[in-house]
Design a protein around this motif. Structure first.
Motif, PDB file in Angstrom:
ATOM      1  N   UNK A 140      50.067  43.788  31.080  1.00  0.00           N
ATOM      2  CA  UNK A 140      48.810  44.411  31.498  1.00  0.00           C
ATOM      3  C   UNK A 140      47.675  43.879  30.632  1.00  0.00           C
ATOM      4  N   UNK A 141      46.473  43.943  31.199  1.00  0.00           N
ATOM      5  CA  UNK A 141      45.317  43.385  30.498  1.00  0.00           C
ATOM      6  C   UNK A 141      44.036  44.055  30.979  1.00  0.00           C
ATOM      7  N   UNK A 142      43.086  44.223  30.076  1.00  0.00           N
ATOM      8  CA  UNK A 142      41.733  44.689  30.433  1.00  0.00           C
ATOM      9  C   UNK A 142      40.746  43.647  29.952  1.00  0.00           C
ATOM     10  N   UNK A 143      39.889  43.216  30.855  1.00  0.00           N
ATOM     11  CA  UNK A 143      38.858  42.247  30.501  1.00  0.00           C
ATOM     12  C   UNK A 143      37.841  42.870  29.553  1.00  0.00           C
ATOM     13  N   UNK A 144      37.329  42.040  28.642  1.00  0.00           N
ATOM     14  CA  UNK A 144      36.342  42.537  27.676  1.00  0.00           C
ATOM     15  C   UNK A 144      35.056  42.966  28.346  1.00  0.00           C
ATOM     16  N   UNK A 145      34.703  42.247  29.429  1.00  0.00           N
ATOM     17  CA  UNK A 145      33.313  42.305  29.841  1.00  0.00           C
ATOM     18  C   UNK A 145      33.050  43.225  31.033  1.00  0.00           C
ATOM     19  N   UNK A 146      33.997  43.298  31.967  1.00  0.00           N
ATOM     20  CA  UNK A 146      33.787  44.155  33.134  1.00  0.00           C
ATOM     21  C   UNK A 146      34.916  45.150  33.325  1.00  0.00           C
ATOM     22  N   UNK A 147      35.796  45.233  32.333  1.00  0.00           N
ATOM     23  CA  UNK A 147      36.909  46.190  32.354  1.00  0.00           C
ATOM     24  C   UNK A 147      37.849  45.996  33.542  1.00  0.00           C
ATOM     25  N   UNK A 148      37.860  44.810  34.096  1.00  0.00           N
ATOM     26  CA  UNK A 148      38.848  44.522  35.148  1.00  0.00           C
ATOM     27  C   UNK A 148      40.242  44.598  34.555  1.00  0.00           C
ATOM     28  N   UNK A 149      41.137  45.247  35.281  1.00  0.00           N
ATOM     29  CA  UNK A 149      42.510  45.373  34.798  1.00  0.00           C
ATOM     30  C   UNK A 149      43.442  44.486  35.604  1.00  0.00           C
ATOM     31  N   UNK A 150      44.494  44.074  34.949  1.00  0.00           N
ATOM     32  CA  UNK A 150      45.558  43.286  35.575  1.00  0.00           C
ATOM     33  C   UNK A 150      46.883  43.893  35.172  1.00  0.00           C
ATOM     34  N   UNK A 151      47.789  43.979  36.152  1.00  0.00           N
ATOM     35  CA  UNK A 151      49.151  44.432  35.877  1.00  0.00           C
ATOM     36  C   UNK A 151      50.126  43.469  36.542  1.00  0.00           C
ATOM     37  N   UNK A 152      51.174  43.147  35.852  1.00  0.00           N
ATOM     38  CA  UNK A 152      52.212  42.385  36.508  1.00  0.00           C
ATOM     39  C   UNK A 152      52.828  43.244  37.610  1.00  0.00           C
ATOM     40  N   UNK A 153      53.271  42.611  38.655  1.00  0.00           N
ATOM     41  CA  UNK A 153      53.690  43.335  39.858  1.00  0.00           C
ATOM     42  C   UNK A 153      54.734  44.416  39.579  1.00  0.00           C
ATOM     43  N   UNK A 154      55.651  44.137  38.692  1.00  0.00           N
ATOM     44  CA  UNK A 154      56.766  45.064  38.476  1.00  0.00           C
ATOM     45  C   UNK A 154      56.363  46.383  37.815  1.00  0.00           C
ATOM     46  N   UNK A 155      55.158  46.446  37.245  1.00  0.00           N
ATOM     47  CA  UNK A 155      54.749  47.687  36.562  1.00  0.00           C
ATOM     48  C   UNK A 155      53.601  48.403  37.267  1.00  0.00           C
ATOM     49  N   UNK A 156      53.076  47.819  38.321  1.00  0.00           N
ATOM     50  CA  UNK A 156      51.945  48.438  39.015  1.00  0.00           C
ATOM     51  C   UNK A 156      52.326  49.807  39.541  1.00  0.00           C
ATOM     52  N   UNK A 157      51.433  50.755  39.311  1.00  0.00           N
ATOM     53  CA  UNK A 157      51.681  52.121  39.737  1.00  0.00           C
ATOM     54  C   UNK A 157      52.459  52.946  38.733  1.00  0.00           C
ATOM     55  N   UNK A 158      53.004  52.287  37.714  1.00  0.00           N
ATOM     56  CA  UNK A 158      53.784  52.997  36.696  1.00  0.00           C
ATOM     57  C   UNK A 158      53.138  52.924  35.312  1.00  0.00           C
ATOM     58  N   UNK A 159      52.499  51.814  35.015  1.00  0.00           N
ATOM     59  CA  UNK A 159      51.886  51.611  33.701  1.00  0.00           C
ATOM     60  C   UNK A 159      50.367  51.684  33.837  1.00  0.00           C
ATOM     61  N   UNK A 160      49.725  52.190  32.792  1.00  0.00           N
ATOM     62  CA  UNK A 160      48.261  52.229  32.752  1.00  0.00           C
ATOM     63  C   UNK A 160      47.790  51.767  31.387  1.00  0.00           C
ATOM     64  N   UNK A 161      46.932  50.758  31.394  1.00  0.00           N
ATOM     65  CA  UNK A 161      46.363  50.261  30.143  1.00  0.00           C
ATOM     66  C   UNK A 161      44.975  50.865  29.968  1.00  0.00           C
TER      67      UNK A 161
END
Length: 117
Positions: free
Chosen positions: A48-69
């Motif tokens: 998972x990742x949060x962009x510095x500048x616009x707070x866009x988040x990324x999650x690898x497919x296997x954790x989407x809906x289960x993990x929150x950064x």
């Protein structure tokens, strides 16, 4: 300057854990932050990742809906809330912070997550 990870442990399938990573010596709000993990015998995987500048988040497919950064700029920390954990989530989790502006990248020490019945 360092990142200090905490919060790993052992949990049964379906359980939850919250990982935290505290920064010292620099401010996280100017960095893209996230988590990688590595299981024994497997390649390192971006979780998972949060962009510095616009707070866009990324999650690898296997954790989407289960993990929150998330990040807490006031506390200069980041967290990874992990719910509905599965055995395949087992591994060492590493937090990171990177900045192309400053051309810097920092890594925390790994914290172990074990999901097993």
């Amino acid at each position: 300057v360092q990142l200090q990870a905490s919060g790993g442990g052992s949990v049964q399938p379906g359980g939850s854990l919250r990982l935290s990573c505290a920064a010292s010596g620099f401010t996280l709000d100017q960095y893209t932050i996230g988590w990688f993990r590595q299981a024994p015998g497997k390649e390192r995987e971006g979780v998972a990742e949060i962009s510095c500048c616009d707070s866009t988040t990324y999650y690898t497919r296997s954790v989407r809906g289960r993990f929150t950064i998330s990040r807490d700029n006031a506390k200069n920390t980041m967290s990874l809330q992990m719910n509905s954990l599965k055995p395949e989530d087992t591994g060492a989790y590493y937090c990171f912070a990177k900045s192309t502006t400053f051309r810097k990248e920092f890594w925390g020490q790994g914290t172990q997550v074990t999901v097993s019945s």
